[in-house]
Design an enzyme around this catalytic site. Structure first.
Site, PDB file in Angstrom:
ATOM      1  N   LYS A 215       0.777  -1.092  -0.049  1.00  0.00           N
ATOM      2  CA  LYS A 215      -0.089   0.055  -0.066  1.00  0.00           C
ATOM      3  C   LYS A 215       0.951   1.174   0.081  1.00  0.00           C
ATOM      4  O   LYS A 215       1.928   1.045   0.358  1.00  0.00           O
ATOM      5  CB  LYS A 215      -1.021   0.027   1.462  1.00  0.00           C
ATOM      6  CG  LYS A 215      -2.010  -0.906   1.334  1.00  0.00           C
ATOM      7  CD  LYS A 215      -2.645  -0.814   2.732  1.00  0.00           C
ATOM      8  CE  LYS A 215      -3.852  -1.659   2.521  1.00  0.00           C
ATOM      9  NZ  LYS A 215      -4.928  -1.623   1.422  1.00  0.00           N
TER      10      LYS A 215
ATOM     11  N   ARG B 160     -10.515 -11.638   1.934  1.00  0.00           N
ATOM     12  CA  ARG B 160     -11.448 -12.584   1.452  1.00  0.00           C
ATOM     13  C   ARG B 160     -10.453 -14.056   1.408  1.00  0.00           C
ATOM     14  O   ARG B 160     -11.004 -15.116   1.568  1.00  0.00           O
ATOM     15  CB  ARG B 160     -11.529 -12.248   0.040  1.00  0.00           C
ATOM     16  CG  ARG B 160     -10.332 -12.170  -1.014  1.00  0.00           C
ATOM     17  CD  ARG B 160     -10.762 -11.441  -2.081  1.00  0.00           C
ATOM     18  NE  ARG B 160     -10.950  -9.774  -2.087  1.00  0.00           N
ATOM     19  CZ  ARG B 160     -11.195  -8.915  -2.915  1.00  0.00           C
ATOM     20  NH1 ARG B 160     -11.753  -9.334  -4.314  1.00  0.00           N
ATOM     21  NH2 ARG B 160     -11.222  -7.480  -2.691  1.00  0.00           N
TER      22      ARG B 160
END
Ligand code: BES
Ligand code: MN
Ligand code: ZN
Length: 495
Positions: A279, A353
């Site tokens: 990120k 996920r």
């Protein structure tokens, strides 16, 4: 804070402060009127000369008045009387508690809900009052070397109009207190820094809850256990981290063994760097909040332990860090999930996920009546609904409706977003069963669609709390404890 219910009249109530409502352009509310009469009309005069505003959120603190037992009076703006609903009551209590939390007062009595609020019964009025007062006085200062000077407010009484209302209010206050404790726990866990709130820390807290509550049990699986279970998706996320991963399984047993549990999985990424798909550094500190789904499961389990409703619930928390490193998962790696399905990891930042799919497969072993998951899953959900709503996705209309209702009742609202199969088209992979990312648009629905592939037949709902879980900046920066109120309300109202 200790909460109680009273039917004492406001003028004769022995308390540090009576909290009284002021409504816009109407006569004084009964409690305010009673105090006004006892003190010779001082309150009415204050309103008449324009020194006490009835606008929502405005307050005016007055020192002891002649003829009143209480040491102080707090006039609290409640807006228009016909618009005084649950949300307005919540706002008024929060404003009052905030102001009084900064004074020397130790115990107060609120008359804000005594005249009722639109669409709110005595039970919910008390529950909302407790939640609002507790939320507004919450502080996180365990890591300040000198504790900042806080107020001493520790006892909060709620005035009920009749004795029938009082018993309902007592039940509401008790429920509110258990829920508020769950919210505070979730906020503490979210606010703790990532070097303190590690996967092992979450496991320790879960174990401590099981020690504290008779009907709660905690089991903690380590990486070897996960390996044996074939949790290749979960384990791929922790590869770059030194900190060991944990799978925390909490069981609340309030009904007999034959009663199918509700299963709740909570994303517990204790820090999300993005991994090799790293990120940008701006605001990366906020990724300590990436375990707020896990925190909400622990908070809800704590509330259940306290409230002891006659249901069974299993909480499953996959907890790990998402770090880059020499052993970290690479974009392009293919992993085999516990379900046997293979996943091409095209972006290591879509890690939530990956840990959730294995946790959900594990949860299905309990043959739950329904399966929920709670996760700070996608930035796309924040783009869609901002910070006001939790994004709700579901494969079952009744379950979706019950969760939406629970969110409304507990002022912890969710908004339903689509999860049609078509959102999964972008997940197509040439090399594995599917990839962990799809197209850019509708990213929250794509993530939901990914998760839905690990659910077979069970009614399932996914709560994306990426926007709801924390306030991102300013004085209020910090965890909100959401969606603990929604979850507990849903569980208390199971049909
Ligand atoms: N934890 C983040 C989601 C997130 C980001 C929540 C910002 C709140 C604020 C999640 O793991 C993530 O990185 N998601 C990616 C998914 C993308 C790579 C498909 C995202 O939303 O950018
Ligand atoms: Mn991520
Ligand atoms: Zn994440």
């Amino acid at each position: 804070m200790q909460f109680s219910v009273t039917t004492d009249s406001p003028a004769s109530r022995a308390t540090g402060c009576v909290i009284l409502p002021l409504f816009e352009n109407g006569p004084l509310a009964p409690a305010t009127q009673a105090v006004d009469e006892a003190c010779g009309g001082a309150l009415g005069r204050l309103v008449d000369i324009g020194d006490a505003s009835a606008k929502p959120g405005r307050t005016r603190l007055l020192p002891g008045l002649e003829g009143i037992v209480a040491e102080r009076v707090l006039l609290t703006g409640c807006g228009k009387e016909d618009a005084f609903d649950a949300k307005a009551l919540n706002g008024a209590v929060a404003a009052a508690a905030q102001v009084l939390g900064e004074t020397g007062v130790t115990d107060v009595t609120s008359y804000l809900s005594q005249g009722g609020a639109a669409g709110v019964d005595a039970y919910y009025a008390a529950r909302i009052t407790v939640a609002a007062a507790s939320g507004a006085t919450y502080r996180f200062d365990e890591l300040k070397s000198e504790a900042p000077e806080n107020g001493k407010l520790s006892r909060f009484a709620i005035a009920a109009g009749t004795s029938g209302d009082a018993s309902e209010a007592e039940r509401g206050a008790a429920h509110g207190q258990s829920i508020a404790a769950g919210v505070s726990l979730a906020r503490d866990l979210g606010n703790r820094p990532p070097n303190v709130c590690t996967p092992s820390h979450l496991a320790d807290v879960a174990r401590a809850l099981a020690e504290r509550f008779e009907r709660l049990e905690t089991e903690v699986l380590d990486e070897d256990d996960m390996q044996r279970l074939g949790m290749g998706a979960l384990l791929s996320v922790t590869h770059g981290a030194e900190e060991p991963a944990r799978l925390i399984v909490m069981q609340y047993t309030g009904a007999d063994d034959k009663s199918a549990p509700v299963a709740i999985c909570g994303k517990g990424i204790t820090f999300d760097t993005g991994g090799i798909s790293i990120k940008p550094s701006a605001k990366m500190d906020e990724m300590k909040f990436d375990m707020c789904g896990a925190a909400s499961v622990l908070g809800a389990m704590a509330a259940l332990g306290d409230l002891q409703p006659p249901i069974n619930v299993v909480g499953v928390v996959p907890a790990c860090e998402n770090m880059p490193g020499g052993r970290a998962t690479r974009p392009g790696d293919i992993v085999t999930s516990m379900s046997g399905k293979t996943v091409e990891v095209l972006n290591t930042d879509a890690e939530g996920r990956l840990i959730l799919c294995d946790a959900m497969t594990y949860a299905s072993r309990y043959e739950p009546r329904c399966l929920l998951d709670v996760a700070t899953l996608t930035g796309a959900c924040v783009v869609a609904v901002g910070h006001l709503y939790t994004g709700l996705f579901a494969n079952d209309e009744d379950l979706a409706a019950e969760l939406l209702e629970a969110g409304k009742r507990s002022l912890d609202p969710a908004w339903r977003l689509p999860a049609d199969d078509e959102y999964g088209e972008g997940l197509r992979s040439n090399f594995a069963d599917f990839a962990n990312i799809g197209g850019r648009y509708g990213g929250a629905s794509v993530a939901a669609q990914f998760l839905s592939r690990f659910v077979d037949g069970t009614p399932w709902a996914h709560l994306d709390i990426a926007g709801a879980a924390w306030h991102p900046s300013g004085k209020r920066k910090g965890a909100t404890g959401r969606p603990v109120p929604l979850l507990v309300d849903f569980l208390l109202n199971l049909k």
